[in-house]
Each structure stands twice: as C-alpha cells, then as structure tokens.
Motif scaffolding. Structure first.
Motif, short mmCIF file in Angstrom:
data_model
loop_
_atom_site.label_atom_id
_atom_site.label_comp_id
_atom_site.label_asym_id
_atom_site.label_seq_id
_atom_site.Cartn_x
_atom_site.Cartn_y
_atom_site.Cartn_z
N SER A 134 0.85 -1.19 0.00
CA SER A 134 0.00 0.00 0.00
C SER A 134 0.89 1.24 0.00
N ILE A 135 0.26 2.38 -0.29
CA ILE A 135 1.01 3.64 -0.31
C ILE A 135 1.55 3.94 1.08
N GLU A 136 0.74 3.64 2.11
CA GLU A 136 1.18 3.89 3.49
C GLU A 136 2.44 3.08 3.80
N ASP A 137 2.43 1.81 3.34
CA ASP A 137 3.59 0.95 3.57
C ASP A 137 4.82 1.52 2.86
N LEU A 138 4.55 1.99 1.65
CA LEU A 138 5.66 2.53 0.84
C LEU A 138 6.27 3.75 1.52
N VAL A 139 5.38 4.65 2.00
CA VAL A 139 5.87 5.86 2.68
C VAL A 139 6.65 5.47 3.93
N ALA A 140 6.11 4.49 4.66
CA ALA A 140 6.78 4.05 5.90
C ALA A 140 8.14 3.45 5.57
N ARG A 141 8.19 2.67 4.48
CA ARG A 141 9.45 2.03 4.10
C ARG A 141 10.48 3.09 3.71
N LYS A 142 9.99 4.10 2.98
CA LYS A 142 10.88 5.17 2.54
C LYS A 142 11.39 5.97 3.75
N ASP A 143 10.49 6.21 4.69
CA ASP A 143 10.86 6.93 5.91
C ASP A 143 11.95 6.20 6.67
N LEU A 144 11.76 4.89 6.79
CA LEU A 144 12.73 4.08 7.54
C LEU A 144 14.08 4.08 6.82
N SER A 145 14.01 3.97 5.50
CA SER A 145 15.24 3.98 4.71
C SER A 145 16.01 5.29 4.91
N ARG A 146 15.26 6.39 4.92
CA ARG A 146 15.88 7.70 5.13
C ARG A 146 16.47 7.81 6.54
N ALA A 147 15.71 7.29 7.50
CA ALA A 147 16.17 7.35 8.89
C ALA A 147 17.48 6.57 9.04
N VAL A 148 17.54 5.40 8.41
CA VAL A 148 18.77 4.58 8.48
C VAL A 148 19.91 5.34 7.80
N GLU A 149 19.62 5.94 6.68
CA GLU A 149 20.66 6.67 5.93
C GLU A 149 21.21 7.82 6.77
N ARG A 150 20.29 8.54 7.43
CA ARG A 150 20.72 9.66 8.27
C ARG A 150 21.56 9.16 9.45
N ALA A 151 21.09 8.10 10.06
CA ALA A 151 21.81 7.56 11.23
C ALA A 151 23.18 7.05 10.81
N MET A 152 23.25 6.39 9.67
CA MET A 152 24.54 5.88 9.18
C MET A 152 25.52 7.02 8.93
N ALA A 153 24.99 8.15 8.46
CA ALA A 153 25.86 9.29 8.16
C ALA A 153 26.50 9.86 9.41
N LEU A 154 25.89 9.58 10.56
CA LEU A 154 26.44 10.10 11.81
C LEU A 154 27.62 9.27 12.33
N LEU A 155 27.75 8.06 11.81
CA LEU A 155 28.80 7.16 12.32
C LEU A 155 30.18 7.58 11.84
N PRO A 156 31.19 7.34 12.66
CA PRO A 156 32.56 7.55 12.16
C PRO A 156 32.82 6.58 11.00
N GLU A 157 33.71 7.01 10.13
CA GLU A 157 33.95 6.27 8.88
C GLU A 157 34.23 4.77 9.12
N GLU A 158 35.08 4.47 10.13
CA GLU A 158 35.49 3.07 10.30
C GLU A 158 34.33 2.19 10.79
N GLN A 159 33.47 2.77 11.63
CA GLN A 159 32.30 1.99 12.09
C GLN A 159 31.33 1.77 10.95
N ARG A 160 31.14 2.83 10.15
CA ARG A 160 30.22 2.73 9.01
C ARG A 160 30.71 1.67 8.02
#
Lengths: 194, 261
Positions: free
Chosen positions: A114-140
């Motif tokens: 569903s569209i809601e699932d898609l939006v939720a999936r996209k949100d989670l993907s963005r959240a992971v991407e943002r969180a990963m960007a906060l990690l130091p290079e070696e941990q990432r």
C-alpha cells in the motif's frame, strides 16, 4: 558457461577485454552500493565505482590472486572512498529527500504494497541513511561490509587492516549508535503525531 | 531465574556481536553455547540482543538508489573511458572542450544560415534568411574577405559538409511515413492504448504517493505549529500572571501603607 572471477581475471590478464567487462557487469552494483553507503552521494558513488574499475583494470597485471578478486576490488573502492572523504573533509552527506525520484519509486511499488507501507518504508530507509551518516567512517565501513556485503569478520579485518577484535568492537559501537539514533527518530515521529 | 545486571565475565560486546552475526560458524560451538546459556539467564543481554536484531532489520530496509550506469557497450571501454557523462567530460582536456564548443558554434551558425561577413567596413553578422544581395554596397570582393578572415572558408566547407550529411537524413525522414503506413492501424492503436494505460497507472501511483507524503508533512507541520502556539500562549500567560502578581503586591503595599497613615 559461467566463469569464476579468478578465471575471468586470468583471461583479462591474457588480453581478453570481454572477460574484464564480464567482471565489471558482475561487480559494478555491489561496488556502487558500497561506495554509496560509505559516502552517501549518488553522483560521487558512481564516480568512485568507475574509478575502482579503472584502477583495477590498470593494476590487473599485478594482481597475483593473493586475495579474492572481490576483496581486492573492495579494497580499491574503500581506499577511493576514504580519499574522497578526506578530500571533501566532511562527513558523508545524506541526500535530501527531494532527490528521490518519485516516478521510479512509484514504478517500483509492488501491487501488494500500500502507499502507506511505501511511505513508511521510505521513511525508515531515510532514517537509516541519516543515522549511518552520523557514524565515524570506520564503524560505518564495518557495518556496510558486514550487513550489505556479507563479509566475515576476518575478511573485514584484512580488508581494512585492523585486528579482528577491533572489527567486532567497531560493529558493536556502530550498531549501538544506530540503535540510539533510530530510537530518537522514532520518538520524534511519535511525538509529532500525538 | 534472570539476572537484571549482566555478569558475563568475558568480553561482552564482542560476544554479543559474534552471537548476533554467527559469522559463518567462525565462533567455536562451545563458546557460542556458553553465551547462549548466559543470554537465557541475563535480561540485559537478551534485551540488547533483541534491540540489535531490530537495528539489523532496519538496516536491511536501506537500499541505495538505482545506479544509472551506461549499458554494456559503454562499459566495454572501461579501460579507456569512464562511462558517465561527467566522467567523460572530466577525461577530455579543457582545450579540447573549448575547441568542441567553437565547432558547435560554427555548425549552429551554418545551420541557422547565419551570415558572418568581415570586410573593410568591419564585421557584419546577419541572422539571415534574407537574400545575400541585401548586403551593404560597400562590401568588398569575396576573395579579399576570405583572406581577411580565413576561418570563413573553413566554415563554408563545414556548412557544405553538414548540408550533404543532412540530405540523406531528410530523404530517409521523408520515406518514413510510407513505411509507417504499412503498419496496421489496429496494432498502432493497441500500442498507444497500452502506453496511455501504463502512463495513467504510473501517474496514479505517483499522485497517491505524493498525496500521502503531503498529508504526513502537513500533519507533522500542524503538530509542530500547535506546539509553538501552545508554548507562546504559555509564555503570554506567564507574563500576564507575573504582571497580575506585581499589581497585587503593589496594591497590598498601598493598602498597608495607607492603613498605617
């Protein structure tokens, strides 16, 4: 008949450019994904990917098969990513959501989703991407190699040139930071919807 | 019985990571079994393990955007040329890019029937589809102009070449409708319908997605605005309350002092 990487490498060294093309086709997506997840910019990840194969092609005669071809490629790509981060002197940039191609995304919608699932999936993907960007290079890097490329701890240690225990510590620390950041994001979202 | 505080004696972080990933059986079975037994008894480790599994599940949802690589043919020249446009441009030296730009300019001028004329009276440029006879009467002989501007001869050659190149293309374009007429109308109609349906389907998906995103954004913004308004109101109420309190204190003071007098 499907050739192994090592066979294709041997044929490429022998002057068969088609074999090298086969290697490129086989590995361009994983290398691009590695570069994208490490530096966070689509265009630069593509450049890193191309440069990786360019360097591999030039250095191929010197490749003696001490390591797996894929490990060798990963090492080149990681070095290029590291250079990129040093050159840019900044943390990886998370692309703004505006860059998301909505048409592509809509085309990728499975009929059952569903569209809601898609939006939720996209949100989670963005959240992971943002969180990963906060990690130091070696941990990432450790997380990317483990989670998305399925390397063993030993392979990661050899690739990044650090002790085995350090890889495990980096993974643990990285996952812990991600856990905290994702929980924060979730809390913000819940607060906003209340 | 479960322990609220972890009492694992070894390197707990390392053991947790090993247990979390399994790592293709790299962890000795005895060690793994030992930690597994510990996890069963330790609530802290169990919770952390569960949370880290959740993080891994979230990580699995992060997919990089689809790479836009060139096709296999473009990649075939990997040893010589990068395939992206940006990469290819960077591979071309600056002087070559300038030369290419000038060439494009020249070709464009030829196509647009631009008349660049240089003689004793100076440089004349006409964007002209007008007749060449309309040139100023003071124009000198062509030969002298060509001597003064040798690039013009090159441009003329280029123009001739371009026209001769364009001619076959025009001929083939002219013959295209004849070929198309052979295609059955029904087939064409079917294809067009399929394309329209496909386009409608994509547009619907896109619209629905955008609306859903918009609604979510509006909702989040609304909530944020409400919080701001609430805070602002609270501040105003506080200020008013402080003012009222001050007034009341002043009144009490006046009453007290007037009572004494």
């Amino acid at each position: 008949m499907t050739w192994t990487d090592e066979e294709l490498v041997a044929r490429s060294i022998g002057g068969d450019s088609e074999s090298f093309n086969e290697l490129v086709l086989r590995w361009e997506r994983p290398i691009y994904a590695l570069a994208y997840r490490t530096i966070g910019r689509e265009e630069d990840a593509r450049d890193v990917c191309q440069e990786t194969f360019l360097r591999a092609f030039r250095a191929l005669p010197g490749f003696r098969g001490q390591a797996k071809f894929s490990s060798w490629l990963y090492r080149i790509a990681l070095n290029l990513c590291r250079d990129w981060i040093r050159r840019e002197r900044r943390a990886p940039i998370v692309q703004p959501p505006e860059d998301v191609d909505v048409m592509e995304l809509a085309a990728a919608v499975e009929p059952s989703e569903s569209i809601e699932d898609l939006v939720a999936r996209k949100d989670l993907s963005r959240a992971v991407e943002r969180a990963m960007a906060l990690l130091p290079e070696e941990q990432r890097t450790a997380i990317v190699l483990k989670e998305y490329h399925g390397l063993t701890f030993q392979e990661i240690a050899e690739l990044v040139g650090c002790p085995l225990s350090t890889v495990k510590t980096r993974l643990y620390q990285g996952l812990t930071v991600l856990r905290r950041e994702l929980a924060k994001g979730e809390a913000r979202k819940t607060k906003a919807t209340l | 019985m479960t322990e609220p505080v972890c009492s694992y004696t070894g390197d707990r972080d390392e053991a947790l990571v090993m247990f979390l990933y399994d790592d293709g059986g790299a962890q000795p079975a005895a060690e793994r079994a030992l930690f597994e037994a510990h996890v069963r008894a330790c609530a802290a480790c169990r919770d952390e393990l569960e949370a880290l599994r959740g993080v891994r599940a979230s990580l699995a949802r992060w997919a990089p955007p689809e790479p836009r690589f060139g096709g296999p043919n473009q990649q075939s020249a990997i040893g010589n040329q990068p395939s992206s446009i940006g990469g290819r441009l960077r591979a071309i030296p600056a002087w070559a890019q300038v030369a290419a730009a000038l060439l494009v300019l020249g070709v464009s001028a030829a196509v647009a029937n631009l008349d660049v004329h240089y003689d004793r009276s100076g440089l004349t440029i006409r964007t002209g589809w007008s007749a060449r006879g309309a040139a100023p009467s003071g124009a000198g002989p062509v030969a002298s102009a060509e001597t003064a501007a040798p690039w013009k001869a090159d441009l003329a050659v280029l123009e001739r070449q371009l026209r001769s190149d364009l001619r076959p293309a025009q001929v083939s374009n002219a013959s295209a409708p004849a070929v198309a007429s052979h295609t059955s109308d029904a087939e064409l109609l079917r294809r067009v319908r399929a394309l329209v349906e496909e386009s409608e389907r994509r547009q619907k998906s896109e619209l629905a997605l955008r609306i859903a995103e918009l609604m979510r954004d509006v909702n989040v913004q609304r909530q944020a605005d409400l919080v701001k308004v609430d805070r602002a109101l609270g501040l105003v109420e506080n200020k008013v309350g402080v003012e009222v309190l001050k007034n009341r204190q002043q009144m009490n003071y006046f009453i007290r002092t007037s009572g004494r007098q």
